[in-house]
Design an enzyme around this catalytic site. Structure first.
Site, mmCIF file in Angstrom:
data_model
loop_
_atom_site.group_PDB
_atom_site.id
_atom_site.type_symbol
_atom_site.label_atom_id
_atom_site.label_comp_id
_atom_site.label_asym_id
_atom_site.label_seq_id
_atom_site.Cartn_x
_atom_site.Cartn_y
_atom_site.Cartn_z
ATOM 1 N N GLU A 49 0.867 -1.179 0.000
ATOM 2 C CA GLU A 49 0.000 0.000 0.000
ATOM 3 C C GLU A 49 0.901 1.225 0.000
ATOM 4 O O GLU A 49 1.703 1.413 0.917
ATOM 5 C CB GLU A 49 -0.934 0.010 1.218
ATOM 6 C CG GLU A 49 -2.137 -0.889 1.051
ATOM 7 C CD GLU A 49 -3.163 -0.735 2.159
ATOM 8 O OE1 GLU A 49 -2.970 0.123 3.039
ATOM 9 O OE2 GLU A 49 -4.155 -1.486 2.144
ATOM 10 N N ASP A 60 -5.769 9.602 9.168
ATOM 11 C CA ASP A 60 -4.430 9.220 9.596
ATOM 12 C C ASP A 60 -4.043 9.884 10.905
ATOM 13 O O ASP A 60 -4.330 11.057 11.141
ATOM 14 C CB ASP A 60 -3.408 9.575 8.507
ATOM 15 C CG ASP A 60 -3.627 8.770 7.243
ATOM 16 O OD1 ASP A 60 -3.792 7.545 7.368
ATOM 17 O OD2 ASP A 60 -3.645 9.343 6.143
#
Length: 271
Positions: A49, A60
């Protein structure tokens, strides 16, 4: 069958779990992105990824936010991320690469243009955090038509309707967010993960990868016992952060290798 689907099929035949590490393209600087991708593969990564840096990465935590900030400060863009994948492909034609990021850079390029450019570069899948499946039917259809797997998130709070939407729009695998909150935070509730995975797998008919909260070989092994794939990101970014530049690749390989070895000691692995 896509490269991602073929990878999961091969691993299933071997009784093994997919290891999916995450790094942010351009961190700590753009010249290290391709070497770090190869370092992940050397450690035993099955799928990579690759994060597309963005100025407002809402899902995040602080670790990956810092990585995005460093990459953006170095001038990393979506087009440069695609160029990095192209360069990686010159040395590795087999390891699937999934771009993970946010809608804004894709919308700026145009969905159709992004899909075409991503496939030309050698990208195999795209996980766009703020593309809910029910709102990106055209993007998902265009991606599938081009051979690009559209990958979606599911969470502990996801409804049966969301399961159905993801089953319809997605392909490749499901990324199950094992915690409420942002990446790199919290502690795993393994019992809850173990309860949810069979439900998700039955509802969507795809392999399920689990991410968020996996920090070491033991937590990876515990998740690998119930999931089809283990996704690990923040902890790898921390490894890059604390490493001298010239040791970053070897340290990342060493760390990923430890996770791979732990997963390969699970019952059912065919030696």
């Amino acid at each position: 069958m896509s490269k991602i689907q073929t990878t999961f099929q091969r691993l299933q035949a071997q009784g093994r779990k997919a290891l999916i590490p995450f790094i942010t393209a351009g961190d700590p600087d753009p010249t290290l992105t391709v070497p770090l991708m190869h370092a992940l593969v050397a450690g035993g990564a099955d799928i990579i990824e690759l994060g597309v840096p963005f100025s407002d990465p809402m899902a995040d935590g602080p670790t990956i936010q810092r990585a995005s900030e460093r990459a953006l400060a170095q001038g990393m863009t979506l087009r440069k991320v695609l160029q990095a994948v192209r360069e990686f492909r010159s040395g590795d034609a087999d390891t699937p690469v999934v771009l993970m990021g946010y809608a804004n850079p894709i919308e700026a390029m145009g969905q159709q243009a992004f899909v075409a450019a991503a496939r030309e570069a050698g990208v195999d899948g795209a996980l766009v955090v703020d593309y809910p499946p029910e709102e990106c039917v055209e993007f998902a259809a265009a991606s599938k038509a081009a051979g690009l797997d559209p990958i979606f998130l599911l969470a502990p709070t996801s409804s049966e309707q969301r399961f159905a939407d993801v089953a319809r729009a997605g392909s490749g695998y499901i990324y199950y967010v094992s915690l409420k909150g942002v990446t790199g935070a919290g502690t795993l509730d393994l019992d809850e993960v173990a309860r949810r995975i069979p439900q998700i797998r039955a509802a969507v008919g795809m392999p399920v990868g689990v991410g968020f909260g996996i920090r070491d070989a033991e937590s990876a092994r515990r998740i690998g016992a119930v999931a089809d794939a283990v996704v690990i990101g923040s902890r790898i970014i921390e490894e890059i952060e604390r490493s001298p530049r010239e040791q970053a690749c070897s340290n990342v390989t060493h760390f990923v290798k430890g996770i791979r070895e732990a997963l390969d000691t699970l019952p059912g692995v065919k030696q």
